[in-house]
Design a protein around this motif. Structure first.
Motif, PDB file in Angstrom:
ATOM      1  N   LEU A 196       0.804  -1.221   0.000  1.00 45.43           N
ATOM      2  CA  LEU A 196       0.000   0.000   0.000  1.00 45.43           C
ATOM      3  C   LEU A 196       0.841   1.277   0.000  1.00 45.43           C
ATOM      4  O   LEU A 196       0.535   2.228  -0.719  1.00 45.43           O
ATOM      5  N   ASN A 197       1.911   1.311   0.791  1.00 43.26           N
ATOM      6  CA  ASN A 197       2.649   2.580   0.891  1.00 43.26           C
ATOM      7  C   ASN A 197       3.487   2.904  -0.349  1.00 43.26           C
ATOM      8  O   ASN A 197       4.143   3.928  -0.402  1.00 43.26           O
ATOM      9  N   ARG A 198       3.430   2.028  -1.344  1.00 41.37           N
ATOM     10  CA  ARG A 198       4.123   2.310  -2.601  1.00 41.37           C
ATOM     11  C   ARG A 198       3.136   2.613  -3.723  1.00 41.37           C
ATOM     12  O   ARG A 198       3.497   2.632  -4.889  1.00 41.37           O
ATOM     13  N   LEU A 230       0.915   5.339  -4.109  1.00 43.34           N
ATOM     14  CA  LEU A 230       0.460   6.713  -4.362  1.00 43.34           C
ATOM     15  C   LEU A 230       0.593   7.058  -5.846  1.00 43.34           C
ATOM     16  O   LEU A 230       1.643   6.837  -6.449  1.00 43.34           O
ATOM     17  N   ILE A 249     -14.260  -6.138   5.370  1.00 40.27           N
ATOM     18  CA  ILE A 249     -14.916  -6.030   6.696  1.00 40.27           C
ATOM     19  C   ILE A 249     -16.009  -4.960   6.641  1.00 40.27           C
ATOM     20  O   ILE A 249     -16.075  -4.156   5.727  1.00 40.27           O
ATOM     21  N   SER A 293      -7.307   7.633  -0.436  1.00 39.46           N
ATOM     22  CA  SER A 293      -7.537   6.229  -0.830  1.00 39.46           C
ATOM     23  C   SER A 293      -6.671   5.301   0.002  1.00 39.46           C
ATOM     24  O   SER A 293      -7.099   4.215   0.405  1.00 39.46           O
ATOM     25  N   ILE A 294      -5.412   5.720   0.207  1.00 36.33           N
ATOM     26  CA  ILE A 294      -4.494   4.883   0.988  1.00 36.33           C
ATOM     27  C   ILE A 294      -5.036   4.729   2.408  1.00 36.33           C
ATOM     28  O   ILE A 294      -5.086   3.624   2.959  1.00 36.33           O
ATOM     29  N   GLY A 295      -5.494   5.837   2.989  1.00 31.12           N
ATOM     30  CA  GLY A 295      -6.076   5.779   4.332  1.00 31.12           C
ATOM     31  C   GLY A 295      -7.324   4.907   4.350  1.00 31.12           C
ATOM     32  O   GLY A 295      -7.530   4.099   5.256  1.00 31.12           O
ATOM     33  N   PHE A 296      -8.152   5.052   3.332  1.00 30.27           N
ATOM     34  CA  PHE A 296      -9.400   4.290   3.232  1.00 30.27           C
ATOM     35  C   PHE A 296      -9.108   2.793   3.139  1.00 30.27           C
ATOM     36  O   PHE A 296      -9.687   1.972   3.861  1.00 30.27           O
ATOM     37  N   ALA A 335      -6.296   1.232   4.008  1.00 29.27           N
ATOM     38  CA  ALA A 335      -5.686   0.777   5.265  1.00 29.27           C
ATOM     39  C   ALA A 335      -6.762   0.585   6.326  1.00 29.27           C
ATOM     40  O   ALA A 335      -6.731  -0.383   7.091  1.00 29.27           O
ATOM     41  N   GLY A 336      -7.747   1.493   6.362  1.00 34.91           N
ATOM     42  CA  GLY A 336      -8.834   1.400   7.345  1.00 34.91           C
ATOM     43  C   GLY A 336      -9.669   0.133   7.180  1.00 34.91           C
ATOM     44  O   GLY A 336     -10.302  -0.338   8.126  1.00 34.91           O
ATOM     45  N   MET A 337      -9.670  -0.425   5.979  1.00 34.54           N
ATOM     46  CA  MET A 337     -10.360  -1.705   5.747  1.00 34.54           C
ATOM     47  C   MET A 337      -9.424  -2.889   6.013  1.00 34.54           C
ATOM     48  O   MET A 337      -9.787  -4.031   5.782  1.00 34.54           O
ATOM     49  N   GLY A 338      -8.198  -2.582   6.431  1.00 35.74           N
ATOM     50  CA  GLY A 338      -7.242  -3.641   6.742  1.00 35.74           C
ATOM     51  C   GLY A 338      -6.473  -4.138   5.531  1.00 35.74           C
ATOM     52  O   GLY A 338      -5.769  -5.144   5.614  1.00 35.74           O
ATOM     53  N   ILE A 339      -6.610  -3.445   4.423  1.00 40.10           N
ATOM     54  CA  ILE A 339      -5.948  -3.879   3.182  1.00 40.10           C
ATOM     55  C   ILE A 339      -4.521  -3.343   3.150  1.00 40.10           C
ATOM     56  O   ILE A 339      -4.302  -2.151   3.338  1.00 40.10           O
ATOM     57  N   ASP A 340      -3.547  -4.232   2.941  1.00 43.04           N
ATOM     58  CA  ASP A 340      -2.148  -3.771   2.962  1.00 43.04           C
ATOM     59  C   ASP A 340      -1.476  -3.825   1.596  1.00 43.04           C
ATOM     60  O   ASP A 340      -0.298  -3.512   1.463  1.00 43.04           O
TER      61      ASP A 340
END
Lengths: 391, 391
Positions: free
Chosen positions: B25-27, B29, B41, B150-153, B155-160
């Protein structure tokens, strides 16, 4: 509690520009020049042919004898007399005694002679020494934001490094016992932590890539310690969560203990009310609300300009644009609103899902529509302002 | 020679979308999603308090006995009866038997009792399970350009990690005996090489960071070899210089030998006429003019959309905007013009120094004003289009 415009002003006043550092040219994109740049050379450095053709000393004659060749990249020590020509290519040096270049399309070649169909004007197709820039002339001014063309321009003058404003070292501290890392299994009462990765990529867009991330449990002692540690290494501390008035929020106290001076706490806005901004000498500290959408809004409106000011930008805020309100927007909150919206073609659409915990609409927005706290109702068609998130 | 609009169309038609790759995820953007994303979830995953306060089973009573506490990050297995309350914090789980949260500002505490001054409505201050998104609901669609939210969204769903379109591998080949590296001493007949570093940073802005750079002497053999080598490793070849009609221009021949199929050569435009675009299966080759400003113009108008198409973007071109012409603009060249300009606040200013070898004006421009070849004169105040270089 202060108003949005006062909070913005306090940030402008309290943040200082970073130190200066000489940096390799290929690492300077989007940085800000910390110095005026003067050209060390004339550009072009010699009289250059602008076309493929023949260099001549112009006269009434149409026939010239080819006595040599000037190749691009090689010196041209050839001397020519009247009625003589030198074969020449784009970018190649024009012999000192030549005064004109005739393009090859206007020439017929027979053995070592050329016949010119269409005589050019004297001095045609020659780029003069220093035509682009003269030696010691100012090429770019301090404060210039370096783009691709600037890099090419600097390289063309032979410059391989320039002085720029350093980027601040930033750390993100997330607080909250309820947070679980994405990718792991969710447990009862927990939620996935999304703010740190979101803030990290927001920093990445500002070219701030070396970012420290620290997670801390909801205790005063641990929060104090992590802030103390971060103040030793970072210029900017972003603390995510733990700043509202609940009993388990130790952040404010932990900052006081660490001699961080509060500039403001709480802004009359929605989302993002419990925003904190503080300072310790030149270091700045933001404590951002834990709700993801509030956190990101505060980042765009307050943190981003602070970081840009540090990096030497003169336009530090997101671009504000005007647009007609697409619908009636009542504002009975008494607060300033930042509404997630999608803008384009002189239109704007306010998106559904404005709650401060909801990122879905934010993921689809490229604008934050701003309604001031004094504005109780915006009529459809009235001019409103929005912040453009394309930065 | 073809017209600008036909050249743009040929690029759109001949470039294919890149392969897909699962990425952390952090790559991600600014990458483009290659798949619809469904939430694994409910978000929030449990009934969450939206405020600091007390969870109650609402009734006409104003006095409740505090029987426990629900901390953020911990499960809340507490059961309550009527006239009982549970201390609760923002983000914490609401006990199953509670139906309302009253905020602490509306409550007076005495020992283990609370008295409510202002009863909220039933269900107030509780975030419902799945309020932000429900399990298996589509969160983001294929083609979505991933931003911070989107990245925050995700991550908030637990997607990495998500599937994105790969970025193409790009190499830059510069030709020309006249070129010297910036930082070195200039010799007679030579100029500093600026195109490769300029193109490299332009690619960097598109998040293409692994870029091969090759310098080649002006000979057919060497040019053939470097192209052959690059075709083995790269998806996109950018060849800078050596494509005009001069005798020392071997590039075109070197491409033919390497079975690169020409799609077009020469565009009726200024600057940037000798632009070449070719293909070998899914690999694409651009040969860009050697003049820096021409090269960068061709990059923005032709190369950038090709790269964006490969990366899965649906809007592949620079944004086109309309503005009133600030002055009369004659166009007696018969060519389409791209004029370096500075745009903002619905105004545009055409900059001095439009020659194709001059980068100074480009360094100060944020727009390319477009005048079509058919347009012989633009009157002051007439609506014209420009390409916005802020991308």
């Amino acid at each position: 509690m202060i108003e949005v415009k006062d909070a913005i002003k306090l940030i402008e006043e309290n943040v200082s520009v970073s130190d200066i550092k000489k940096t390799e040219l290929n690492r300077c994109l989007n940085y800000v020049l910390a110095d005026d740049i003067k050209s060390p050379i004339h550009l072009p450095p010699f009289r250059q042919s602008a076309m493929d053709g023949y260099a001549i000393k112009i006269s009434d004659s149409k026939v010239y004898k080819v006595v040599g060749e000037s190749k691009t990249g090689h010196p041209a020590p050839i001397q020519i007399n009247e009625d003589e020509a030198v074969r020449i290519f784009t970018g190649a040096q024009v012999p000192d005694t030549a005064d004109t270049v005739v393009i090859q399309e206007h020439v017929e070649v027979n053995d070592n002679k050329i016949t010119i169909h269409k005589l050019p004007e004297k001095k045609a197709n020659i780029r003069k020494v220093g035509e682009q820039i003269k030696k010691n002339e100012v090429a770019l001014l301090k404060g210039h934001v370096i783009n691709e063309a600037s890099i090419g321009f600097l390289a063309g003058m032979g410059i391989d490094g320039v002085k720029i404003y350093k980027k601040p070292r930033v750390c993100i501290i997330t607080t909250g016992d309820e947070l679980i890392e994405p990718g792991k299994k969710l447990k009862p009462g927990k939620i996935y932590e999304s703010n740190s990765i979101m803030l990290k990529v927001a920093l990445k867009r500002l070219k701030i890539t070396k970012v420290g991330i620290f997670k801390v449990k909801d205790t005063l002692e641990k929060t104090k310690d992590v802030i103390k540690k971060c103040l030793k290494k970072y210029d900017v501390l972003l603390i995510s969560g733990g700043i509202s008035v609940g009993d388990y929020d130790y952040v404010k106290e932990a900052m006081e203990v660490n001699n961080i001076h509060e500039i403001f706490y709480k802004v009359n806005q929605k989302p993002g009310k419990p925003l904190y901004f503080g300072k310790k000498k030149n270091q700045v500290v933001f404590a951002l609300p834990g709700n993801p959408a509030s956190s990101l809004t505060c980042f765009y409106i307050y943190v981003l300009p602070a970081l840009r000011k540090m990096m030497g930008y003169s336009n530090i805020h997101l671009t504000k644009k005007k647009v007609k309100a697409p619908e009636e927007i009542p504002n009975n909150t008494g607060k300033s609103l930042f509404l997630k919206a999608s803008a384009g073609n002189n239109k704007i659409k306010i998106l559904e899902g404005q709650s401060s915990s909801i990122l879905k609409s934010f993921a689809h927005s490229n604008a934050l529509l701003y309604i001031s706290s004094e504005n109780k109702i915006v009529r459809k068609g009235e001019i409103v302002e929005y912040f453009d998130l394309n930065f």
